[in-house]
Design a protein around this motif. Sequence first.
Motif, PDB file in Angstrom:
ATOM      1  N   ASN A  32      -3.705   5.117  -6.541  1.00 18.07           N
ATOM      2  CA  ASN A  32      -4.934   5.668  -6.161  1.00 18.07           C
ATOM      3  C   ASN A  32      -5.562   4.419  -5.007  1.00 18.07           C
ATOM      4  N   ASP A  33      -4.656   4.327  -4.096  1.00 19.02           N
ATOM      5  CA  ASP A  33      -4.900   3.279  -3.084  1.00 19.02           C
ATOM      6  C   ASP A  33      -5.017   3.834  -1.680  1.00 19.02           C
ATOM      7  N   ALA A  34      -5.232   4.986  -1.485  1.00 21.63           N
ATOM      8  CA  ALA A  34      -5.480   5.969  -0.099  1.00 21.63           C
ATOM      9  C   ALA A  34      -4.439   5.502   0.617  1.00 21.63           C
ATOM     10  N   GLY A  61      -5.980   0.310  -5.030  1.00 15.84           N
ATOM     11  CA  GLY A  61      -7.051   0.775  -4.477  1.00 15.84           C
ATOM     12  C   GLY A  61      -8.553  -0.265  -4.493  1.00 15.84           C
ATOM     13  N   LEU A  88     -10.574  12.913   0.219  1.00 16.10           N
ATOM     14  CA  LEU A  88     -10.463  11.537  -0.430  1.00 16.10           C
ATOM     15  C   LEU A  88     -11.565  11.039  -1.279  1.00 16.10           C
ATOM     16  N   CYS A  89     -12.480  11.329  -1.262  1.00 18.01           N
ATOM     17  CA  CYS A  89     -13.739  10.976  -2.124  1.00 18.01           C
ATOM     18  C   CYS A  89     -14.757  11.951  -2.448  1.00 18.01           C
ATOM     19  N   SER A 122      -9.905   9.814  -6.716  1.00 14.05           N
ATOM     20  CA  SER A 122     -10.297   8.991  -7.792  1.00 14.05           C
ATOM     21  C   SER A 122     -10.951   9.614  -8.969  1.00 14.05           C
ATOM     22  N   LEU A 162     -12.367   3.297  -1.868  1.00 19.04           N
ATOM     23  CA  LEU A 162     -11.399   4.276  -0.875  1.00 19.04           C
ATOM     24  C   LEU A 162     -12.684   4.666   0.226  1.00 19.04           C
ATOM     25  N   ARG A 191     -11.184  11.811   6.161  1.00 15.89           N
ATOM     26  CA  ARG A 191     -11.665  11.561   4.748  1.00 15.89           C
ATOM     27  C   ARG A 191     -11.992  13.073   3.925  1.00 15.89           C
ATOM     28  N   GLY A 246      -4.586   9.650  -2.338  1.00 20.42           N
ATOM     29  CA  GLY A 246      -5.282   9.427  -1.142  1.00 20.42           C
ATOM     30  C   GLY A 246      -4.293   9.107   0.089  1.00 20.42           C
TER      31      GLY A 246
END
Length: 378
Positions: free
Chosen positions: A139-141, A165, A198-199, A205, A226, A242, A252
């Motif tokens: 989950n670190d983009a 992340g 992404l968000c 997440s 993120l 994003r 991500g």
Amino acid sequence: MKIVIAPDSFKDSLSAQGVADAIAQGLAEVWPDAQLVKCPMADGGEGTVESVLAACHGEWRRTRVRGPLGVAVEARWGWLAESRTAIIEMAEASGLQRVPPEQRDACSSSTYGTGELIRAALDEGAGRVILAIGGSATNDAGAGAMQALGVVLLDDQGQPLPPGGLALANLSHIDLSDLDSRLAQVSFEIAADVDNPLCGPHGASVVFGPQKGATAQQVQALDRALGHFAEHCARALNKDVRDEPGSGAAGGLGFAAKAFLGAQFRTGVDVVAQLTGLAEAVNGADLVITGEGRFDAQTLRGKTPFGVARIARQHGVPVVVIAGTLGEGYQALYEHGIDAAFALASGPMTLQQACADASRLLSERARDVARLWRVAAR
């Protein structure tokens, strides 16, 4: 009679090739003279490389890389020499199957090993890289993958960020001066079966973090981290991706691949169908048989039977699904090119029994389909 057999793998049981072989065996019992065209499929998740290599006569490569928690693993990836195409399943390096359930940590797991696989493909001379990005533990983009390719992420003290992340919340500066220059000469494609941003409430997440070990509090912290990373990337790269579909795929990684590598997002099944020549195989066929482990409403989100049916429909060819189980909402697929669906089990049995006996059961169901088809054709 020409029949195209284009199934996905049955998880924890058979590869897509194994499923296709079992179906072909059952059909041949009824139609010994039929032309059976086996075209193993995948949708960007586990088994994608195997399906493509089987259909395209490609080669396996193996590279020692960092796993999602930093422990070295040997990861496989595919190579199509004629087209200089590398096919990378990020799960091989950074997948959930690499981490025991009790060790899963969405906050610190990293895609660094996936970046190392991309670097290995560059060393091989790849001109095209296909990233199949299902099944991640991360989950670190995609920050770790980019670090492996030369991106430097620094905090406000000028120190490199640690993996994961959550550390992205402390990002102060992105240095691109050491980004591998060979990347500019390579075309990248993302093969995935999810279209999350992404968000936000539908982001990486919130939707996928819990299955990777994140608590409710960590999910919110990761989402903010993120978002902070995306803000810095937008300034450094002069573009903001994003909110684009697929940016939240693989924790991500889809975001980083789009932002830093200019990757094009495609559904995994479309990528595999193109590489395996599914449309050409379906042209002139009398019937297509596809399948997956669980056939339900989620199949509509771009999984293999949905993609296969879309192509078959363009050629006016009927489609039958043989699945491990028929789940809630599968009937909706009848409006999208699926003509009939059958479950694998022949009676009460456990999942373990069904998995262990999948080959025989697949042959039996395929034989039943063929016999029914023969009666209907009289």
